[in-house]
Scaffold this motif. Structure first.
Motif, PDB file in Angstrom:
ATOM      1  N   VAL A  64      26.177  18.993  24.848  1.00 22.86           N
ATOM      2  CA  VAL A  64      26.542  18.594  23.494  1.00 22.86           C
ATOM      3  C   VAL A  64      28.050  18.724  23.339  1.00 22.86           C
ATOM      4  O   VAL A  64      28.641  19.713  23.776  1.00 22.86           O
ATOM      5  CB  VAL A  64      25.830  19.487  22.451  1.00 22.86           C
ATOM      6  N   LYS A  65      28.649  17.711  22.740  1.00 22.71           N
ATOM      7  CA  LYS A  65      30.073  17.800  22.396  1.00 22.71           C
ATOM      8  C   LYS A  65      30.213  17.840  20.879  1.00 22.71           C
ATOM      9  O   LYS A  65      29.655  16.997  20.168  1.00 22.71           O
ATOM     10  CB  LYS A  65      30.858  16.612  22.937  1.00 22.71           C
ATOM     11  N   LEU A  66      30.953  18.828  20.377  1.00 27.43           N
ATOM     12  CA  LEU A  66      31.259  18.929  18.957  1.00 27.43           C
ATOM     13  C   LEU A  66      32.680  18.457  18.731  1.00 27.43           C
ATOM     14  O   LEU A  66      33.632  18.998  19.310  1.00 27.43           O
ATOM     15  CB  LEU A  66      31.100  20.376  18.471  1.00 27.43           C
ATOM     16  N   THR A  67      32.829  17.452  17.882  1.00 30.18           N
ATOM     17  CA  THR A  67      34.144  16.905  17.608  1.00 30.18           C
ATOM     18  C   THR A  67      34.170  16.467  16.152  1.00 30.18           C
ATOM     19  O   THR A  67      33.348  16.893  15.355  1.00 30.18           O
ATOM     20  CB  THR A  67      34.467  15.772  18.614  1.00 30.18           C
ATOM     21  N   GLY A  68      35.116  15.646  15.768  1.00 31.30           N
ATOM     22  CA  GLY A  68      35.197  15.286  14.362  1.00 31.30           C
ATOM     23  C   GLY A  68      35.998  14.025  14.144  1.00 31.30           C
ATOM     24  O   GLY A  68      35.983  13.144  14.999  1.00 31.30           O
ATOM     25  N   GLY A  69      36.801  14.061  13.076  1.00 29.58           N
ATOM     26  CA  GLY A  69      37.379  15.137  12.297  1.00 29.58           C
ATOM     27  C   GLY A  69      37.576  16.431  13.071  1.00 29.58           C
ATOM     28  O   GLY A  69      37.649  16.456  14.269  1.00 29.58           O
ATOM     29  N   GLU A  70      37.680  17.492  12.298  1.00 33.81           N
ATOM     30  CA  GLU A  70      37.815  18.819  12.891  1.00 33.81           C
ATOM     31  C   GLU A  70      36.466  19.524  12.813  1.00 33.81           C
ATOM     32  O   GLU A  70      36.010  19.884  11.715  1.00 33.81           O
ATOM     33  CB  GLU A  70      38.894  19.618  12.169  1.00 33.81           C
ATOM     34  N   PRO A  71      35.795  19.737  13.949  1.00 37.32           N
ATOM     35  CA  PRO A  71      34.426  20.272  13.922  1.00 37.32           C
ATOM     36  C   PRO A  71      34.311  21.660  13.312  1.00 37.32           C
ATOM     37  O   PRO A  71      33.277  21.996  12.727  1.00 37.32           O
ATOM     38  CB  PRO A  71      34.021  20.273  15.400  1.00 37.32           C
ATOM     39  N   LEU A  72      35.355  22.463  13.436  1.00 42.30           N
ATOM     40  CA  LEU A  72      35.264  23.829  12.911  1.00 42.30           C
ATOM     41  C   LEU A  72      35.313  23.875  11.390  1.00 42.30           C
ATOM     42  O   LEU A  72      35.125  24.933  10.788  1.00 42.30           O
ATOM     43  CB  LEU A  72      36.375  24.701  13.507  1.00 42.30           C
ATOM     44  N   MET A  73      35.541  22.732  10.733  1.00 46.50           N
ATOM     45  CA  MET A  73      35.485  22.663   9.277  1.00 46.50           C
ATOM     46  C   MET A  73      34.060  22.526   8.752  1.00 46.50           C
ATOM     47  O   MET A  73      33.827  22.619   7.545  1.00 46.50           O
ATOM     48  CB  MET A  73      36.320  21.476   8.772  1.00 46.50           C
ATOM     49  N   HIS A  74      33.101  22.270   9.641  1.00 46.68           N
ATOM     50  CA  HIS A  74      31.721  22.145   9.179  1.00 46.68           C
ATOM     51  C   HIS A  74      31.311  23.447   8.485  1.00 46.68           C
ATOM     52  O   HIS A  74      31.506  24.534   9.032  1.00 46.68           O
ATOM     53  CB  HIS A  74      30.787  21.864  10.361  1.00 46.68           C
ATOM     54  N   PRO A  75      30.753  23.365   7.281  1.00 42.59           N
ATOM     55  CA  PRO A  75      30.451  24.594   6.525  1.00 42.59           C
ATOM     56  C   PRO A  75      29.420  25.502   7.194  1.00 42.59           C
ATOM     57  O   PRO A  75      29.329  26.683   6.850  1.00 42.59           O
ATOM     58  CB  PRO A  75      29.930  24.052   5.182  1.00 42.59           C
ATOM     59  N   ARG A  76      28.670  24.972   8.170  1.00 43.95           N
ATOM     60  CA  ARG A  76      27.677  25.793   8.858  1.00 43.95           C
ATOM     61  C   ARG A  76      27.964  25.840  10.357  1.00 43.95           C
ATOM     62  O   ARG A  76      27.043  25.923  11.170  1.00 43.95           O
ATOM     63  CB  ARG A  76      26.272  25.254   8.580  1.00 43.95           C
ATOM     64  N   ILE A  77      29.223  25.845  10.702  1.00 45.72           N
ATOM     65  CA  ILE A  77      29.598  25.807  12.121  1.00 45.72           C
ATOM     66  C   ILE A  77      29.028  26.999  12.877  1.00 45.72           C
ATOM     67  O   ILE A  77      28.640  26.868  14.051  1.00 45.72           O
ATOM     68  CB  ILE A  77      31.133  25.737  12.290  1.00 45.72           C
ATOM     69  N   HIS A  78      28.926  28.152  12.227  1.00 46.21           N
ATOM     70  CA  HIS A  78      28.358  29.309  12.911  1.00 46.21           C
ATOM     71  C   HIS A  78      26.906  29.048  13.309  1.00 46.21           C
ATOM     72  O   HIS A  78      26.495  29.331  14.445  1.00 46.21           O
ATOM     73  CB  HIS A  78      28.443  30.556  12.022  1.00 46.21           C
ATOM     74  N   ARG A  79      26.129  28.493  12.399  1.00 42.50           N
ATOM     75  CA  ARG A  79      24.725  28.205  12.690  1.00 42.50           C
ATOM     76  C   ARG A  79      24.592  27.077  13.715  1.00 42.50           C
ATOM     77  O   ARG A  79      23.661  27.090  14.530  1.00 42.50           O
ATOM     78  CB  ARG A  79      23.980  27.847  11.404  1.00 42.50           C
ATOM     79  N   VAL A  80      25.500  26.113  13.662  1.00 40.12           N
ATOM     80  CA  VAL A  80      25.485  25.039  14.653  1.00 40.12           C
ATOM     81  C   VAL A  80      25.655  25.615  16.054  1.00 40.12           C
ATOM     82  O   VAL A  80      24.906  25.295  16.981  1.00 40.12           O
ATOM     83  CB  VAL A  80      26.588  24.003  14.354  1.00 40.12           C
ATOM     84  N   LEU A  81      26.629  26.490  16.215  1.00 42.47           N
ATOM     85  CA  LEU A  81      26.882  27.097  17.516  1.00 42.47           C
ATOM     86  C   LEU A  81      25.721  27.987  17.947  1.00 42.47           C
ATOM     87  O   LEU A  81      25.343  28.008  19.125  1.00 42.47           O
ATOM     88  CB  LEU A  81      28.185  27.892  17.475  1.00 42.47           C
ATOM     89  N   GLU A  82      25.143  28.703  17.004  1.00 38.22           N
ATOM     90  CA  GLU A  82      23.993  29.552  17.334  1.00 38.22           C
ATOM     91  C   GLU A  82      22.804  28.716  17.807  1.00 38.22           C
ATOM     92  O   GLU A  82      22.108  29.091  18.755  1.00 38.22           O
ATOM     93  CB  GLU A  82      23.612  30.383  16.113  1.00 38.22           C
ATOM     94  N   ARG A  83      22.593  27.567  17.163  1.00 37.37           N
ATOM     95  CA  ARG A  83      21.465  26.718  17.560  1.00 37.37           C
ATOM     96  C   ARG A  83      21.682  26.147  18.961  1.00 37.37           C
ATOM     97  O   ARG A  83      20.763  26.099  19.779  1.00 37.37           O
ATOM     98  CB  ARG A  83      21.283  25.592  16.537  1.00 37.37           C
ATOM     99  N   ILE A  84      22.896  25.716  19.236  1.00 35.84           N
ATOM    100  CA  ILE A  84      23.210  25.197  20.573  1.00 35.84           C
ATOM    101  C   ILE A  84      23.043  26.297  21.623  1.00 35.84           C
ATOM    102  O   ILE A  84      22.498  26.070  22.705  1.00 35.84           O
ATOM    103  CB  ILE A  84      24.629  24.608  20.595  1.00 35.84           C
ATOM    104  N   ARG A  85      23.482  27.489  21.286  1.00 33.94           N
ATOM    105  CA  ARG A  85      23.293  28.641  22.190  1.00 33.94           C
ATOM    106  C   ARG A  85      21.813  28.877  22.463  1.00 33.94           C
ATOM    107  O   ARG A  85      21.397  29.051  23.613  1.00 33.94           O
ATOM    108  CB  ARG A  85      23.915  29.880  21.545  1.00 33.94           C
ATOM    109  N   ASP A  86      20.998  28.869  21.417  1.00 33.42           N
ATOM    110  CA  ASP A  86      19.581  29.177  21.563  1.00 33.42           C
ATOM    111  C   ASP A  86      18.836  28.108  22.358  1.00 33.42           C
ATOM    112  O   ASP A  86      17.842  28.405  23.034  1.00 33.42           O
ATOM    113  CB  ASP A  86      18.937  29.347  20.188  1.00 33.42           C
ATOM    114  N   LEU A  87      19.310  26.856  22.305  1.00 26.16           N
ATOM    115  CA  LEU A  87      18.675  25.769  23.050  1.00 26.16           C
ATOM    116  C   LEU A  87      19.146  25.708  24.492  1.00 26.16           C
ATOM    117  O   LEU A  87      18.600  24.947  25.293  1.00 26.16           O
ATOM    118  CB  LEU A  87      18.936  24.429  22.356  1.00 26.16           C
ATOM    119  N   SER A  88      20.181  26.469  24.821  1.00 27.14           N
ATOM    120  CA  SER A  88      20.703  26.562  26.187  1.00 27.14           C
ATOM    121  C   SER A  88      21.120  25.205  26.748  1.00 27.14           C
ATOM    122  O   SER A  88      20.813  24.863  27.888  1.00 27.14           O
ATOM    123  CB  SER A  88      19.661  27.208  27.108  1.00 27.14           C
ATOM    124  N   VAL A  89      21.841  24.442  25.932  1.00 30.40           N
ATOM    125  CA  VAL A  89      22.482  23.230  26.436  1.00 30.40           C
ATOM    126  C   VAL A  89      23.978  23.501  26.550  1.00 30.40           C
ATOM    127  O   VAL A  89      24.534  24.327  25.827  1.00 30.40           O
ATOM    128  CB  VAL A  89      22.226  22.012  25.520  1.00 30.40           C
TER     129      VAL A  89
END
Length: 361
Positions: A64-89
């Protein structure tokens, strides 16, 4: 005869998490909306992103690639990263790092095989902030890079080359080395959106100089640095020894045949170019299953069956076309409204007599 199957494994999804950005970069190729509050810019719905990820796994998704705009501006960026971590991609992030806190850096590090690319367009604040349009961004980006390194990540530094910063190439390499970066990449400014205006106004580097800079970076400077250096000109211009020296992350072998984009409004698209080219948008992910789009999108089918054999111009005669596949189909379409148009850099070089004759059939 082309025997490539009509559908291939989906290796990577590019998530354009938000249409907003906290900087105002002169060269941006997708013209994100400038700054503003959270309600003024579209952001990709978290539940929709989760659904797309789950569907992607069934199609072979590995990165998965996170980009934008600026991806770290997403209001739930922490949860996005946690979900990607949990899916092990595998995770790739393209960021200006202004918002890269120690917590966000740690979350990236916890993901599978994380690769982070940070934009840094000058070796001093004046140059970088001229390019990025916001005072204080140079200092903030450096701190973001330091946070990544402290978390155990070694980011790639990306410099977009223009007239204003081309004399800082070596200085930027030394700065990247001192910061603990893993590599440096030098990008060509594409003649798309804001970048198109920079080309028209003469702010970009003339092609003759770009060719010379590439030769300098890939020969002299590469041998003087202890970190890898990459120059983003097409394979036809690379020395033989660097033809397979890819400049990206662990998903670098995916190529256009294994990628789909998801825009901030939830639309499927070839990539972020869909923000400005509606013909390269494939429908709404809230109503169309990913599997349906991946298997049956007419544009994706046409690309799979046509590249590289239908390329025109200098690309039709280039010996490297099977490797680079026209370099950037999105850019080629933006310029000519044809998926098969030659890449602007190669065609201009050919017209100027600068295209390597040994790379032509």
């Amino acid at each position: 005869m082309d025997t490539r199957p009509a559908s291939l494994p989906l290796n990577q999804i590019y998530f354009y998490l938000t249409r907003g950005c906290n900087l105002r970069c002169r060269h941006c190729w997708i013209t994100p909306e400038d700054r503003g509050d959270e309600t003024s810019r579209p952001v990709l719905d978290f539940d929709l992103l989760t659904s797309i990820l789950q569907q992607g796994l069934d199609l072979g998704l590995s990165c998965v690639k996170l980009t934008g705009g600026e991806p770290l501006m997403h209001p739930r960026i922490h949860r996005v990263l946690e979900r990607i971590r949990d899916l092990s991609v595998k995770l790739t992030v393209e960021t200006n790092a202004v918002l890269c806190s120690t917590e966000i850096a740690a979350l990236m590090k916890a993901c599978k095989d994380p690769f982070v690319a940070v934009s840094l367009d000058g070796a001093d604040a004046e140059t970088h902030e001229w390019m990025r349009g916001v005072k204080g961004s140079f200092k903030a980006t450096l701190q973001g890079i330091r946070n990544l390194v402290a978390a155990g990540l070694r980011p790639q530094i990306i410099m977009s080359l223009v007239r204003r910063n081309k004399d800082q190439v070596e200085a930027l390499i030394r700065m990247a080395e001192s910061l603990g970066a893993a590599s440096v990449k030098f990008n060509l400014v594409q003649p798309t959106a804001r970048g198109e205006r920079m080309h028209q106004e003469g702010m970009t580097v003339p092609l003759e100089e770009l060719v010379k800079l590439g030769r300098w970076v890939e020969t002299e400077l590469s041998s003087s640095s202890h970190i890898p250096l990459f120059y983003s000109h097409p394979p036809a211009f690379r020395p033989l020894g660097r033809l397979l020296a890819f400049d990206s992350d662990g998903c670098r072998t995916c190529g256009i045949f294994g990628i789909i984009g998801v825009l901030a409004d939830g639309s499927y698209a070839l990539c972020g170019i869909g923000e400005t080219v509606p013909e390269l948008v494939f429908g709404d992910s809230a109503t169309r299953p990913l599997k349906e789009v991946w298997h049956y999108s007419p544009v994706l089918q046409e690309i799979r069956q046509g590249l590289p054999y239908r390329l025109t111009g200098v690309c039709a005669d280039c010996l490297m076309k099977g490797l680079c596949l026209g370099e950037c189909v999105a850019q080629n379409y933006y310029r000519s409204k044809s998926l098969w148009s030659s890449f602007w850099y190669c065609q201009e070089a050919y017209d100027l007599g600068l295209f390597p004759e040994t790379r032509l059939a």
